[in-house]
Design a protein around this motif. Structure first.
Motif, mmCIF file in Angstrom:
data_model
loop_
_atom_site.group_PDB
_atom_site.id
_atom_site.type_symbol
_atom_site.label_atom_id
_atom_site.label_comp_id
_atom_site.label_asym_id
_atom_site.label_seq_id
_atom_site.Cartn_x
_atom_site.Cartn_y
_atom_site.Cartn_z
ATOM 1 N N VAL A 96 0.846 -1.186 0.000
ATOM 2 C CA VAL A 96 0.000 0.000 0.000
ATOM 3 C C VAL A 96 0.884 1.239 0.000
ATOM 4 C CG1 VAL A 96 -1.692 1.296 1.336
ATOM 5 C CG2 VAL A 96 -1.818 -1.185 1.266
ATOM 6 N N TRP A 97 0.522 2.205 -0.829
ATOM 7 C CA TRP A 97 1.317 3.428 -0.907
ATOM 8 C C TRP A 97 0.488 4.618 -0.464
ATOM 9 C CZ3 TRP A 97 2.018 1.520 -6.508
ATOM 10 C CH2 TRP A 97 2.899 0.426 -6.523
ATOM 11 N N VAL A 98 1.038 5.397 0.402
ATOM 12 C CA VAL A 98 0.363 6.617 0.858
ATOM 13 C C VAL A 98 1.254 7.808 0.513
ATOM 14 C CG1 VAL A 98 -0.641 7.805 2.838
ATOM 15 C CG2 VAL A 98 -0.601 5.305 2.777
ATOM 16 N N PRO A 99 0.832 8.629 -0.422
ATOM 17 C CA PRO A 99 1.693 9.754 -0.825
ATOM 18 C C PRO A 99 1.440 11.003 0.016
ATOM 19 C CG PRO A 99 -0.191 9.626 -2.278
ATOM 20 C CD PRO A 99 -0.380 8.557 -1.220
ATOM 21 N N LEU A 100 2.453 11.824 0.142
ATOM 22 C CA LEU A 100 2.262 13.142 0.740
ATOM 23 C C LEU A 100 3.201 14.123 0.050
ATOM 24 C CD1 LEU A 100 0.977 14.993 2.834
ATOM 25 C CD2 LEU A 100 2.880 14.475 4.333
ATOM 26 N N GLU A 101 2.600 15.000 -0.735
ATOM 27 C CA GLU A 101 3.391 16.006 -1.423
ATOM 28 C C GLU A 101 3.212 17.339 -0.719
ATOM 29 O OE1 GLU A 101 3.711 16.781 -5.699
ATOM 30 O OE2 GLU A 101 2.272 15.158 -5.889
ATOM 31 N N TYR A 102 4.273 18.112 -0.676
ATOM 32 C CA TYR A 102 4.139 19.472 -0.157
ATOM 33 C C TYR A 102 5.107 20.346 -0.932
ATOM 34 C CZ TYR A 102 4.471 23.527 2.842
ATOM 35 O OH TYR A 102 4.475 24.818 3.297
ATOM 36 N N LYS A 103 4.621 21.452 -1.393
ATOM 37 C CA LYS A 103 5.516 22.350 -2.116
ATOM 38 C C LYS A 103 5.111 23.789 -1.905
ATOM 39 C CE LYS A 103 4.179 20.140 -5.954
ATOM 40 N NZ LYS A 103 4.077 19.742 -7.341
ATOM 41 N N TYR A 104 6.074 24.666 -2.102
ATOM 42 C CA TYR A 104 5.726 26.090 -2.098
ATOM 43 C C TYR A 104 6.684 26.851 -2.985
ATOM 44 C CZ TYR A 104 9.399 26.663 1.496
ATOM 45 O OH TYR A 104 10.577 26.658 2.192
ATOM 46 N N LEU A 105 6.219 27.997 -3.396
ATOM 47 C CA LEU A 105 7.049 28.922 -4.158
ATOM 48 C C LEU A 105 6.827 30.300 -3.539
ATOM 49 C CD1 LEU A 105 8.811 29.642 -6.635
ATOM 50 C CD2 LEU A 105 6.693 29.919 -7.933
ATOM 51 N N ILE A 106 7.915 30.921 -3.123
ATOM 52 C CA ILE A 106 7.814 32.252 -2.512
ATOM 53 C C ILE A 106 8.662 33.215 -3.339
ATOM 54 C CG2 ILE A 106 8.284 33.617 -0.436
ATOM 55 C CD1 ILE A 106 8.183 31.014 1.165
ATOM 56 N N HIS A 107 8.073 34.326 -3.707
ATOM 57 C CA HIS A 107 8.829 35.383 -4.372
ATOM 58 C C HIS A 107 8.918 36.587 -3.456
ATOM 59 C CE1 HIS A 107 8.147 33.996 -8.810
ATOM 60 N NE2 HIS A 107 8.974 33.222 -8.137
ATOM 61 N N THR A 108 10.060 37.246 -3.472
ATOM 62 C CA THR A 108 10.178 38.485 -2.708
ATOM 63 C C THR A 108 10.906 39.526 -3.555
ATOM 64 O OG1 THR A 108 12.355 38.173 -1.703
ATOM 65 C CG2 THR A 108 10.525 37.061 -0.641
ATOM 66 N N GLU A 109 10.531 40.763 -3.331
ATOM 67 C CA GLU A 109 11.208 41.864 -4.011
ATOM 68 C C GLU A 109 11.402 42.982 -3.002
ATOM 69 O OE1 GLU A 109 9.155 44.603 -6.221
ATOM 70 O OE2 GLU A 109 10.776 45.019 -7.633
ATOM 71 N N SER A 110 12.624 43.478 -2.907
ATOM 72 C CA SER A 110 12.925 44.426 -1.836
ATOM 73 C C SER A 110 13.841 45.537 -2.312
ATOM 74 C CB SER A 110 13.637 43.704 -0.686
ATOM 75 O OG SER A 110 12.957 42.524 -0.361
ATOM 76 N N TYR A 111 13.710 46.679 -1.633
ATOM 77 C CA TYR A 111 14.620 47.808 -1.832
ATOM 78 C C TYR A 111 15.185 48.196 -0.482
ATOM 79 C CZ TYR A 111 11.859 48.096 -6.068
ATOM 80 O OH TYR A 111 11.243 47.791 -7.246
ATOM 81 N N PHE A 112 16.442 48.620 -0.476
ATOM 82 C CA PHE A 112 16.991 49.042 0.814
ATOM 83 C C PHE A 112 18.054 50.114 0.613
ATOM 84 C CE2 PHE A 112 20.900 46.688 0.164
ATOM 85 C CZ PHE A 112 20.516 45.611 -0.615
ATOM 86 N N ALA A 113 18.262 50.876 1.646
ATOM 87 C CA ALA A 113 19.289 51.918 1.601
ATOM 88 C C ALA A 113 19.796 52.152 3.012
ATOM 89 C CB ALA A 113 18.713 53.216 1.036
ATOM 90 N N GLN A 114 21.086 52.437 3.093
ATOM 91 C CA GLN A 114 21.676 52.718 4.403
ATOM 92 C C GLN A 114 22.704 53.824 4.250
ATOM 93 O OE1 GLN A 114 22.791 49.523 7.040
ATOM 94 N NE2 GLN A 114 24.805 50.432 7.392
ATOM 95 N N ALA A 115 22.733 54.725 5.212
ATOM 96 C CA ALA A 115 23.727 55.801 5.184
ATOM 97 C C ALA A 115 24.378 55.928 6.547
ATOM 98 C CB ALA A 115 23.060 57.127 4.813
ATOM 99 N N THR A 116 25.703 56.126 6.550
ATOM 100 C CA THR A 116 26.417 56.365 7.804
ATOM 101 C C THR A 116 27.181 57.678 7.688
ATOM 102 O OG1 THR A 116 26.687 54.026 8.214
ATOM 103 C CG2 THR A 116 28.168 55.486 9.399
ATOM 104 N N PHE A 117 26.977 58.535 8.653
ATOM 105 C CA PHE A 117 27.700 59.797 8.700
ATOM 106 C C PHE A 117 28.798 59.710 9.751
ATOM 107 C CE2 PHE A 117 23.392 60.657 7.368
ATOM 108 C CZ PHE A 117 23.576 61.458 6.242
ATOM 109 N N ASP A 118 30.018 60.060 9.349
ATOM 110 C CA ASP A 118 31.136 60.090 10.293
ATOM 111 C C ASP A 118 31.372 61.551 10.658
ATOM 112 O OD1 ASP A 118 31.186 57.605 9.209
ATOM 113 O OD2 ASP A 118 33.301 57.647 8.605
ATOM 114 N N LEU A 119 31.220 61.882 11.905
ATOM 115 C CA LEU A 119 31.374 63.280 12.323
ATOM 116 C C LEU A 119 32.527 63.402 13.312
ATOM 117 C CD1 LEU A 119 27.573 63.991 12.898
ATOM 118 C CD2 LEU A 119 28.931 64.546 10.873
#
Lengths: 469, 1079
Positions: B582-605
């Motif tokens: 006897v065969w009992v199958p279990l499939e699980y899958k996912y697809l995740i997309h992400t899109e991101s923007y980022f910015a960083q600034a450091t001031f040396d005083l």
């Protein structure tokens, strides 16, 4: 692979985002669940399959084991079962949480209601009637065990996010009217579940008889409280109930897979797959323990003893036919119908008729015992049951003892015991009485302010005012 | 493949022995020696001419030499810089002419690593003094000297509030990191792992239930620790905010080694270790199998005997067996790594190959882990301002595992329950040749499909193969364009792909599946990641500088899991699906997309005040529809106040910095959590394993999911404030740092329990609030820093308090798979006002307002507190029987979190000898010793030796205050009254009986190393140096914990609730010998 190519192109050419990659976060390939069908896509038949099977699990799973142990038909000898059997206090609001939830969640009311509206939409009154019987049955059992339960406000999450408790009396009334409604619907046109119905093959006549027997059963459940009228109604319904053993409602298990096998087999048998064998036993070879019911039957020299138990089987103490993966567990039977009649007749003052009905039931039992394998084991031989000869109150005791033996492993036994206190069972662990109800499931209690805390819950249900002591 | 790599290793070793021919080159040959200010030669210091992008590393004697091609030598003046971690960089100007040029450097120690570049993620780098947050760096020698093959274990003890726990000592078992507590109720709470700028997968995927089945590897262990140049741990949200919605549990940034131009360097390392089980389960050897003092009698073949050891007292001389020790022996790990690196002024390369083979401590052939790794990292300057880098790694890992845990076919479950007088060997019956066990001692030839109650542990470790075979390739390509001297563009495209092939097999006669069962799993994971960066650095005047980074990231994660359970074997072998019914199958899958923007600034005083601000905007395909994108800000300030008067870092207070930071990170909803679905291919169960499928035969059933989705789910959000200071004293000989943080995790997604009577049991909501507050202290001192003798030591102390603040109105949530499920009497849950731990029952105690409790006789106690009289709160209530009473109230019963963690490390170097030691301490943190509770029930635990003896509760048993009518009464503790039929049994009594304190102190590591680099090494072997080390890992543990190891955790990294011990496979201690050949 295409989507990676696309991703790569989107990545390499930022401008492409504006042009063609808008669906990167919202396209169906990322938002549609690839693992499970969407809600609303089930056919009536697929919902019916789930409800049918879930009801079997309700009738022969954890609750059946509990009733079997508390009613001392089987015996818990190890691990959790030892505590449930021997120390009632080890049962808490978490122990049967899943069982309290079963009649409401997937496979319960939520899908029954969808099935009912689907049947109405399809104009299939037979299917509607069948669904109504399943609803009445599952809700009825829930009220038997927990007493006051959520029902009229159940399964309407938007309107009633925390359903109130309906009194057990109200729920029993609903069960009766739902069953009456089902009987009406079954007399009307419709294709019904057909061969998806593993028990009756969609036969409306059989379902109608089942509905009457269930009505009779539920009238009995109010008898300790309401007295004579309940017995009278029970008798009337039973007379229209299941008329032969071919009309019995018994579960069907192909045994082809572990999860298509009888629950008792799964739990008790060393090959059952749960690894629980030895936790609950029937009658082990002495000096190992036996279930009190085995001792009672043995003492009564009841010829049916070995059809249930096998004291030579050191693993389970159970008759191997009874513990087969394909054993059809009886839930509502012709025998029960006759014994309901017998009890109702006795309570109506017709002791003689009651005795005759009792002996009719015993004859039916013997007649239905078709030896499946002539001569290969003692219990395969034909069995004859001598007519009972009794008078007065002994007739009632005989009827209820017969019912206790006949309804082996059936959760109805607890209701019979609570009503009649027959047979006289000795509570285990030195307790004063066998408990009369279970605590509400902890999940419901935590989330629904209408559920009283454990300490504030009644010890007994409305229909069972008097403990057996 | 593995054989190929192994032959390559052999060849390489051969090549190593042959001195390479030094080719005569024209041009300028720059050479010299780099030494510390104490006079010690410095190994692996980089000497580099920045303008020409050419340079090399020093050898063990501190010497270096490289040649600049004649075509690039024009008599120009160039700046040559020597750098080494832990020292201040030093530059000189030299005039480049053909011929030899000599330039020596003396580097000043810089123990606080000020001025050194720190990778801070997402393309940003900083220097340590500019950081407004704690970033812990672990360098390559710390990683390799830990002798851990799993990089996660190599981090253990290196940073405060970074706790590492390995699931067990089995080869290939997972380890998890817990950084500053748990901040979510779902997922595995593991940080994101980023290798050279590209995220890689670190999931731990178990084929079966994580609390039964077998262990599994966490996938960061696929990285060869020898390839690692440095690891940076971004602990808090303030540090990790630049990673936005994935960074709730922190980020581990791994930088792999690169080639340096100059002479080709070859290094070969080999470690060999002896591993032993470090602790055992105490078992009794006085009473035999049986019940009520009576031994069972086997009536003939296929008899079934009692599972209990409450039989007669064994006569003196009766042979008994140690059912723990007999299952374990010494395991071995042999680890080999070869690396070759080098390059010229345009191109550099790093090649490495590694092969590890490990046999575990469990007896038998089914307990091993082999791993082969190869890596090529190469960089080429295409034109003067464009550089391309490729980094490719391949891994082949295969493990053999043993069934464990809550599982009747688990190793120790059957092993430790075996009565002392039953010999588990031979595990196959001499007559029938079939599996025999103590509950089924005489199998007949027809018992091939009959369960044995519990499996004979030797059957488990010999006959049930459980394998995982992984092939993985990951890496990235990077192109860098230095558009102007202050502006650079970089694009990094990376991928991580693996296919993991699983087999779990239960042979015929296995108790969990007597007709045999196999579990075949194919797991594939592909992550593709691309980031485009713009990086600007400009110093406008000595008092004002700016670094700026902006980026755009796309990421795709594609996961597929195809599992098929094959039930009932046809022939006993092979363990292949077509050989099952006897065969009992279990499939699980996912697809995740992400899109991101980022910015960083450091001031040396003014070279003392550093202000950093960053923002990230994330779009995830798993976010709910109402808000498909989310913002994550951060801001920090660091002020080196000692630069006001003491820029040279000298004197008593040689350095001082205060820092404060705020940042937010997130955690996305699980894929498809926004939807409510029907459940296909599922069943109706009871919690005991008996189920009925919704579909029966060819008739399909569908039903509504227990969990209601939520179309408006937001990502979880962690808001963290962090503040602290770093001080240096006595010319930087001592440093001290302190950090306080408060992290509020809000919008935490939980399946909010709803009344099941509404039709579903849970609804996903952004409803929970968790708070983590903590302190971290570090103190390091370097009392001796001479050329020949150096001694340093350090202390770390940390504390983290996790509190569940709210759960969307619920008191607690428990129905989360990652919480470890339900055991006898205990289950994982998050409870408001508590941490995430176990819930269950306790005994009846005074002062809890308990009413209407049934005592041991079934009599009602209307008001417990009234019956307690003046007894103190928490006193144990003893009823008229003299025994405590079970309280059916469900409540939190364990706090698995440590009260504090501490570690001490020290290094003593005397000439070429180096001795190091690392000691770890965990204070408190409760463990549920479910193993003991079960063994009380079965009568094999050592404690059950007192059976039949009298005790008084509160006095000489379960010491503490008692109250009630039976207080002070002597009772007999025997099978029925207590251990098996009473509340002493783990299956009957309250789980609190087995909650134990988990305090431990461990000697994590002691090692002695010696470097051989005398001239004869080079002359006769052609090598520059040989390192030899002898190390001990986990040599000793001090603990009062009664079970296998206070550090073990049954579910491993896959389970959020810690402190569960239920027939876990044990931990190990090791002796490691290592040798490194360098040239």
């Amino acid at each position: 692979m295409n989507k990676y190519l696309k991703l790569a192109i989107c990545a390499a050419l930022p401008i492409a985002v504006a042009a063609g990659c808008n669906s990167f976060l919202t396209g169906t390939d990322v938002t549609k669940n690839p693992n499970n069908p969407t809600i609303g896509s089930a056919t009536n038949g697929q919902l019916f399959m789930s409800v049918q099977v879930n009801n079997w699990q309700y009738e022969e799973g954890d609750l059946a084991r509990l009733v079997g142990m508390w009613m001392q038909q089987v015996r818990g000898v190890a691990r959790q079962a030892l505590g449930i059997y021997g120390q009632y206090t080890s049962v808490n609001e978490g122990t049967y949480d899943a069982e309290f939830q079963r009649p409401y969640v997937g496979g319960g009311l939520t899908d029954i209601r969808t099935l009912e509206s689907g049947a109405r939409a399809a104009g299939d009154s037979v299917f509607l009637g069948v669904a109504e019987i399943l609803e009445a049955w599952m809700i009825g059992v829930t009220a038997d065990i927990w007493g006051d339960i959520p029902y009229t406000q159940a399964n309407q999450p938007t309107t009633f996010p925390t359903p109130k408790l309906d009194s057990q009396a109200v729920v029993y009334d609903s069960v009766q009217s739902l069953l009456s409604q089902a009987i009406t619907h079954l007399s009307q046109a419709g294709a019904g579940p057909g061969d998806l119905d593993f028990v009756y093959n969609g036969d409306p006549t059989a379902w109608t008889a089942l509905a009457h027997t269930l009505k009779a059963r539920y009238y009995l459940h109010t008898a300790e409280k309401l007295g004579a009228p309940s017995y009278a109604s029970a008798l009337t319904e039973a007379q229209q109930g299941i008329q032969s053993n071919t009309g019995d409602y018994t579960a069907f298990h192909s045994g082809n897979k572990v999860f298509e096998s009888n629950d008792w087999f799964q739990f008790m048998d060393p090959n059952g797959g749960t690894g629980r064998a030895g936790d609950i036993i029937g009658a082990l070879p002495p000096p190992a323990p036996q279930a009190p019911m085995y001792l009672l039957m043995n003492a009564a020299a009841d010829p049916r003893t070995l059809t249930y138990y096998d004291p030579t089987n050191s693993a389970t103490g159970m008759n191997s036919d009874r513990l087969s993966p394909t054993f059809s567990q009886p839930f509502v039977t012709y025998n029960e119908n006759l014994l309901i009649m017998a009890e109702a007749q006795y309570q109506a003052g017709n002791a003689g008729t009651a005795l005759a009905t009792l002996n009719q039931e015993r004859a039916a039992w013997a007649a239905s015992w078709t030896p499946p394998c002539g001569g290969c084991a003692p219990w395969h031989n034909p069995i004859s049951l001598a007519p009972v000869n009794a008078a007065g109150a002994a007739i009632l005791t005989a009827i209820m003892t017969e019912k206790y033996f006949t309804l082996f492993q059936n959760i109805e036994v607890w209701n019979d015991y609570k009503r009649t206190c027959v047979p006289a069972l000795t509570p285990t662990g030195g307790a004063a009485a066998i408990p009369g109800r279970l605590y509400y499931g902890v999940t419901e209690r935590q989330t629904n302010p209408n559920i009283p805390a454990v300490g504030a819950q009644p010890a007994r249900n409305w229909n069972d005012p008097n403990p057996c002591t | 493949m593995r054989r190929l790599v192994r032959s390559a290793l052999v060849l390489a070793v051969a090549a190593l022995a042959v001195p390479t021919l030094a080719s005569a080159q024209e041009g300028a040959t720059v050479s010299g020696k780099v030494t510390s200010d104490a006079g010690a030669p410095l190994n692996s210091a980089s000497v580099f001419i920045e303008g020409l992008n050419i340079g090399t590393l020093t050898k063990e004697d501190g010497r270096y030499s490289f040649t600049v091609a004649a075509a690039r030598v024009t008599g120009q003046q160039v700046t040559i810089t020597a750098r080494l971690i832990g020292y201040k960089a030093k530059s000189s100007v030299i005039t480049l002419n053909n011929g030899p040029i000599s330039q020596d450097f003396v580097l000043e120690a810089n123990p606080l690593r000020l001025g050194e570049v720190v990778v801070t993620g997402a393309g940003t780098v900083s220097t340590r003094e500019k950081l407004g947050t704690v970033v812990t760096s672990v360098d390559s020698s710390q990683v390799t000297n830990s002798h851990e093959t799993n990089v996660v274990n190599a981090i253990a003890g290196q940073a405060p509030n970074v706790q590492v726990v390995s699931q067990s000592g089995e080869p290939g078992a997972s380890s998890y990191l817990r950084i500053r507590g748990v901040k979510s109720l779902s997922g595995d709470a593991q940080p994101v792992f980023v290798v050279d700028g590209t995220p890689i997968d670190n999931s731990t995927i178990t084929t079966e239930d994580p609390t039964g089945g077998t262990a599994a590897e966490n996938r960061a262990a696929d990285i060869d620790a020898n390839d690692i140049e440095s690891i940076e741990i971004l602990k808090g949200s303030a540090a990790a905010a630049i990673y936005g919605a994935r960074a709730a549990d922190g980020v581990v940034l791994i930088t792999t080694k690169s080639g340096k131009s100059g002479a080709t360097r070859v290094s070969l390392r080999s470690n060999y270790s002896w591993d032993d089980v470090n602790r055992s389960i105490p078992l009794q050897t006085d009473y035999g199998q049986g019940s009520e003092g009576v031994a069972p009698v086997c009536g003939g073949p296929d008899c079934r005997l009692t599972s209990l050891s409450y039989g007669p007292k064994l006569d003196a001389g009766t042979p008994t067996y140690d059912h723990f020790d007999e299952l374990f022996h010494t395991g071995h790990l042999w680890e080999n790594n070869l690396s070759i690196s080098g390059g010229n002024d345009r191109t550099s390369f790093f090649i490495s190959a590694g092969y590890n083979t490990q046999t575990g401590t469990i007896v038998g052939p089914l307990n091993s882990y082999d791993r082969t790794t190869v890596r090529l990292k190469a960089s080429h300057r295409v034109i003067d301002n464009v550089n391309v880098t490729g980094n490719f790694a391949y891994v082949d890992a295969s493990g053999n595992y043993v069934q464990k845990g809550s599982n009747v076919s688990g190793l120790l479950l059957g092993g430790a329950r075996t009565p002392p007088n039953f010999n588990n060997l031979p595990y196959l019956d001499t007559t029938s040749g079939l599996h025999r066990s103590y509950r089924f001692p005489e199998p007949s030839p027809t018992s091939l499909t009959v369960g044995r109650g519990y499996d004979n542990p030797f059957f488990v470790l010999n006959q049930d193969p459980n394998t995982a075979d992984l092939n993985r390739a990951y890496g990235n390509l990077s192109i860098e364009w230095q558009a102007w001297d202050w502006l650079k563009f970089q694009d990094v495209v990376g991928a991580d792909y693996y296919a993991d092939d699983r087999l779990n097999a239960l042979a015929l006669t296995s108790s969990a599946f007597p007709t045999g069962e196999i579990f075949r799993g194919d797991i594939t994971q592909l992550q593709v990641d691309q980031t485009l960066y713009a990086i600007a650095n400009k110093t406008f005047n000595p008092d004002f500088g700016l670094s700026f980074t902006a980026g755009w990231n796309l990421n795709s994660q594609n996961y597929t899991q195809n599992f098929v359970e094959g039930q009932s074997l046809l022939a006993p072998q092979p363990f292949a699906l077509q050989n099952t019914v006897v065969w009992v199958p279990l499939e699980y899958k996912y697809l995740i997309h992400t899109e991101s923007y980022f910015a960083q600034a450091t001031f040396d005083l003014y070279n003392q005040l550093y202000l950093t601000g960053a923002i990230r905007n994330d779009g995830f395909s798993t976010f709910g529809q109402s808000e498909p994108r989310a913002w994550y800000p951060k801001a920090s300030a660091a002020w080196t106040f000692t630069n006001l008067w003491n820029p040279d870092q000298k004197g008593t207070l040689s350095y001082g910095k205060v820092r404060v930071a705020y940042g937010e990170t997130g955690k996305p909803p699980d894929p498809y959590a926004t939807q409510t679905t029907l459940v296909a291919g599922s069943s109706f169960g009871t919690g005991y394993g008996d189920n009925l499928n919704a579909s029966q035969g060819s008739f399909g059933g569908l039903f509504t999911s227990y969990n209601r989705g939520n179309i408006n789910l937001l990502p979880e959000r962690q808001k963290e404030v962090e503040a602290g200071f770093d001080l240096g004293f006595l010319d930087q000989k001592v440093d001290f740092g302190a950090t306080y943080y408060q992290n509020n995790a809000v919008d935490v997604i939980l399946p909010v329990p709803i009344p099941p009577s509404t039709g579903a049991g849970t609804q996903l909501e952004n409803g929970a609030h968790l708070r983590n507050i903590g302190w971290e202290l570090t103190l390091n001192a370097r009392p001796i820093t001479n050329k020949d003798v150096a001694w340093d030591f350090g202390l770390q102390w940390s504390q983290n308090r996790t509190r569940v603040i709210s759960l969307s109105g619920a008191d607690f949530v428990s129905n989360v798979a990652q919480f470890g499920g339900t055991f006898a009497g205990a289950y994982g849950a998050a409870t408001v006002g508590n941490t995430i731990g176990l819930r269950g029952n306790d005994f009846v105690r005074c002062g809890r307002g308990l009413t209407n409790i049934a005592d041991n006789l079934g009599n009602n106690i209307a008001d417990v507190d009234a019956a307690c009289g003046n007894a103190p709160k928490g006193a144990l209530f003893i009823d008229a029987t003299g025994f405590p009473v079970f309280d059916p109230t469900d409540r939190p019963i364990s706090n698995p979190d440590a009260n504090w963690l501490g570690s001490f490390h020290t290094t003593l170097r005397v000439q070429k000898f180096t001795i190091t030691m690392l000691i770890d301490h965990k204070q408190n943190g409760q463990i549920w010793n479910g193993t003991r509770g079960a063994l009380y029930n079965f009568g094999t635990h050592k404690d059950t030796d007192i059976r039949g003896q009298t005790r008084t509760f509160g006095k000489d048993y379960m010491q503490g205050a008692v109250a009630g009518p039976g207080a002070g009464m002597q009772v007999t503790l025997d099978q029925d009254s207590w251990f098996n039929g009473g509340n002493g049994s783990g299956f009957i009594g309250p789980a609190t009986l087995n909650i134990e304190d988990g305090t431990y102190t461990k000697i994590r590591e002691i090692s002695v190393g010696y470097t051989i680099d005398q001239p004869w090494v080079s002359k006769s072997l052609g090598l520059s140096s040989i390192d030899v080390r002898l190390a001990g890992r986990n040599l000793y543990t001090w603990t009062n914990y009664d079970g296998i190891d206070p550090e073990a955790n049954l579910g491993g990294a896959a389970v959020t609730v810690q402190g569960i011990d239920y027939f876990n496979n044990p931990q190990t201690r090791s002796i490691v010998f290592s040798i490194g050949l360098n040239r």
